[in-house]
Design a protein around this motif. Sequence first.
Motif, PDB file in Angstrom:
ATOM      1  N   VAL A   6       0.850  -1.188   0.000  1.00  0.00           N
ATOM      2  CA  VAL A   6       0.000   0.000   0.000  1.00  0.00           C
ATOM      3  C   VAL A   6       0.886   1.238   0.000  1.00  0.00           C
ATOM      4  O   VAL A   6       1.726   1.415   0.883  1.00  0.00           O
ATOM      5  N   ALA A   7       0.687   2.079  -1.003  1.00  0.00           N
ATOM      6  CA  ALA A   7       1.467   3.309  -1.141  1.00  0.00           C
ATOM      7  C   ALA A   7       0.578   4.509  -0.805  1.00  0.00           C
ATOM      8  O   ALA A   7      -0.570   4.581  -1.246  1.00  0.00           O
ATOM      9  N   ARG A   8       1.130   5.421  -0.029  1.00  0.00           N
ATOM     10  CA  ARG A   8       0.393   6.641   0.316  1.00  0.00           C
ATOM     11  C   ARG A   8       0.482   7.648  -0.830  1.00  0.00           C
ATOM     12  O   ARG A   8       1.545   7.969  -1.311  1.00  0.00           O
ATOM     13  N   THR A   9      -0.678   8.151  -1.228  1.00  0.00           N
ATOM     14  CA  THR A   9      -0.727   9.113  -2.332  1.00  0.00           C
ATOM     15  C   THR A   9      -0.637  10.551  -1.859  1.00  0.00           C
ATOM     16  O   THR A   9      -0.462  11.456  -2.671  1.00  0.00           O
ATOM     17  N   ASP A  10      -0.730  10.765  -0.543  1.00  0.00           N
ATOM     18  CA  ASP A  10      -0.741  12.125  -0.015  1.00  0.00           C
ATOM     19  C   ASP A  10       0.650  12.708   0.196  1.00  0.00           C
ATOM     20  O   ASP A  10       0.789  13.863   0.562  1.00  0.00           O
ATOM     21  N   LEU A  11       1.692  11.929  -0.042  1.00  0.00           N
ATOM     22  CA  LEU A  11       3.055  12.393   0.242  1.00  0.00           C
ATOM     23  C   LEU A  11       3.696  13.150  -0.920  1.00  0.00           C
ATOM     24  O   LEU A  11       4.744  13.757  -0.754  1.00  0.00           O
ATOM     25  N   GLN A  15       7.260   9.553  -9.388  1.00  0.00           N
ATOM     26  CA  GLN A  15       7.122   8.149  -9.768  1.00  0.00           C
ATOM     27  C   GLN A  15       8.352   7.319  -9.414  1.00  0.00           C
ATOM     28  O   GLN A  15       8.223   6.188  -8.948  1.00  0.00           O
ATOM     29  N   GLY A  16       9.538   7.864  -9.620  1.00  0.00           N
ATOM     30  CA  GLY A  16      10.760   7.127  -9.304  1.00  0.00           C
ATOM     31  C   GLY A  16      10.916   6.874  -7.820  1.00  0.00           C
ATOM     32  O   GLY A  16      11.258   5.763  -7.391  1.00  0.00           O
ATOM     33  N   LYS A  17      10.660   7.882  -7.014  1.00  0.00           N
ATOM     34  CA  LYS A  17      10.740   7.743  -5.565  1.00  0.00           C
ATOM     35  C   LYS A  17       9.701   6.749  -5.066  1.00  0.00           C
ATOM     36  O   LYS A  17       9.979   5.911  -4.218  1.00  0.00           O
ATOM     37  N   ALA A  19       8.381   4.267  -6.775  1.00  0.00           N
ATOM     38  CA  ALA A  19       8.812   2.927  -7.187  1.00  0.00           C
ATOM     39  C   ALA A  19       9.885   2.385  -6.252  1.00  0.00           C
ATOM     40  O   ALA A  19       9.857   1.204  -5.868  1.00  0.00           O
ATOM     41  N   ALA A  20      10.821   3.226  -5.846  1.00  0.00           N
ATOM     42  CA  ALA A  20      11.866   2.798  -4.917  1.00  0.00           C
ATOM     43  C   ALA A  20      11.275   2.426  -3.563  1.00  0.00           C
ATOM     44  O   ALA A  20      11.660   1.409  -2.961  1.00  0.00           O
ATOM     45  N   GLN A  21      10.317   3.208  -3.069  1.00  0.00           N
ATOM     46  CA  GLN A  21       9.690   2.918  -1.786  1.00  0.00           C
ATOM     47  C   GLN A  21       8.905   1.609  -1.834  1.00  0.00           C
ATOM     48  O   GLN A  21       8.923   0.822  -0.882  1.00  0.00           O
ATOM     49  N   VAL A  22       8.228   1.355  -2.944  1.00  0.00           N
ATOM     50  CA  VAL A  22       7.485   0.103  -3.111  1.00  0.00           C
ATOM     51  C   VAL A  22       8.457  -1.082  -3.135  1.00  0.00           C
ATOM     52  O   VAL A  22       8.194  -2.113  -2.522  1.00  0.00           O
ATOM     53  N   ALA A  23       9.588  -0.921  -3.803  1.00  0.00           N
ATOM     54  CA  ALA A  23      10.590  -1.995  -3.829  1.00  0.00           C
ATOM     55  C   ALA A  23      11.130  -2.269  -2.429  1.00  0.00           C
ATOM     56  O   ALA A  23      11.283  -3.438  -2.027  1.00  0.00           O
TER      57      ALA A  23
END
Length: 72
Positions: A6-11, A15-17, A19-23
């Motif tokens: 789950v990625a927060r959209t409010d931050l 896109q690159g950052k 993707a790195a956080q999801v990884a």
Amino acid sequence: MKQAIVARTDLGMGQGKLAAQVAHASLSAYEDTGDRTRPQWKGEGQTKIVLKADGEAALFRLAHQAERLRLP
């Protein structure tokens, strides 16, 4: 079995950052998962799904639901 991230959209991350956080989250979840679950997930193709949460409260609600359902 799928790994749900789950990625927060409010931050406001690019896109690159994001993707790195999801990884990072994927690897961390894999390392924190039990020895019985890892081979099953790997054997089924290491499927992942990325979901959106609009803030910290939504993220915690989803985490609480996953715990109640006893998801690995």
